[in-house]
Design an enzyme around this catalytic site. Sequence first.
Site, PDB file in Angstrom:
ATOM      1  N   THR A  31      78.362  55.007  45.710  1.00 39.22           N
ATOM      2  CA  THR A  31      79.703  55.384  45.262  1.00 39.22           C
ATOM      3  C   THR A  31      79.977  56.842  45.589  1.00 39.22           C
ATOM      4  OG1 THR A  31      79.553  53.797  43.471  1.00 39.22           O
ATOM      5  CG2 THR A  31      81.129  55.609  43.180  1.00 39.22           C
ATOM      6  N   GLY A  53      74.664  54.494  41.688  1.00 37.48           N
ATOM      7  CA  GLY A  53      73.426  53.721  41.546  1.00 37.48           C
ATOM      8  C   GLY A  53      73.779  52.343  41.033  1.00 37.48           C
TER       9      GLY A  53
HETATM   10  N1  ASP Z   1      77.580  52.120  40.976  1.00 43.72           N
HETATM   11  C1  ASP Z   1      78.028  51.223  42.009  1.00 43.72           C
HETATM   12  C2  ASP Z   1      78.123  49.838  41.434  1.00 43.72           C
HETATM   13  O1  ASP Z   1      77.284  49.441  40.675  1.00 43.72           O
HETATM   14  C3  ASP Z   1      77.185  51.213  43.239  1.00 43.72           C
HETATM   15  C4  ASP Z   1      76.575  52.514  43.683  1.00 43.72           C
HETATM   16  O2  ASP Z   1      76.976  53.583  43.244  1.00 43.72           O
HETATM   17  O3  ASP Z   1      75.640  52.474  44.499  1.00 43.72           O
HETATM   18  O4  ASP Z   1      79.027  49.119  41.798  1.00 43.72           O
END
Ligand code: ASP
Length: 306
Positions: free
Chosen positions: A149, A201
């Site tokens: 993200t 994450g």
């Molecule tokens: N936090 C995001 C999600 O769970 C993905 C990411 O930041 O890698 O959709």
Amino acid sequence: MKWAVISTWKMSLEGCRKAADLLAQGKPASEALIVGIEDVEDNAGFTSVGFGGLPALDGHVYLDGGYMDGDTLRFGAVGALEGFRSPIRIARSLADREFNNFLVGEGAGEYALKNGFEQRDNLTEESRKRWEAEKNKSQKLVSYDGHDTVCFLAKDQNASICAGVSTSGLFLKETGRIGDSPVCGSGYYADSAIGAAAATGVGEEIMKGILSHTAVMYMNAGMRAQEAAEKAVLDLDLQLNRRNGSCDAISLITLDRHGNFGVGTNIVFPFVYACEEKEPKLYLARREGNHCIYEQVDDITTVKQD
Ligand code: ASP
């Protein structure tokens, strides 16, 4: 510091430069943050955000975005939005309303259409091919390479702070799955009187700790931005390891009301920071025992793209 900005992953470097230029000119944090995030949303080379984002299991690209104004505590968010250019711009506009601030799926699309937001098919040939190749492999959803993200936290010369995030979520997610990113308190939080935080994450882990709000409350209790970020991440990592035997990738950026930043992570995590005294630079953070340490990285070609 009159102004400061911090953003997640190497992909945000150019956007952070643009945001820093605007903040240096005295522009509002909200404007700088949107320009910074749109730079990432529009780049098809970044496969975890906006144009070229990797699809869900059903082959569609669904986008999530969230925005919070630290002066008013108003927030706006969209989840599982399909067919529009900039989830962050739509989320920002939803923050101006009294109710109906978080819209998902068809409702989010109807709002965006009605309000004239730019439409775009975000599925590129490259993302489609990757989906085609991997859709039948049984795969554990992880925040692996190429799926992260973009988060921005910005403080402007009027001491206003805001937070914004944009993502296509996890590759091969189920239709309707929404992670932490558009969820106020988990994916992002901002209070100009204290500071701001935003997470990236695996959303299912981040939401267990309401991570961004937790870090802002630690700053409110007197912790430095760095202490707050590492405590929020490493405490959650410890609890999830104790209770479930594992904790997936989680990373967090923080910015206090003076413009000082912090970072917490349980992986190796690139981020970008700039302020009045420091030009935008890429840093690499990692966990070391009960702390998270970081160093500036000059040779960015040695750092993973996402
Ligand atoms: N936090 C995001 C999600 O769970 C993905 C990411 O930041 O890698 O959709």
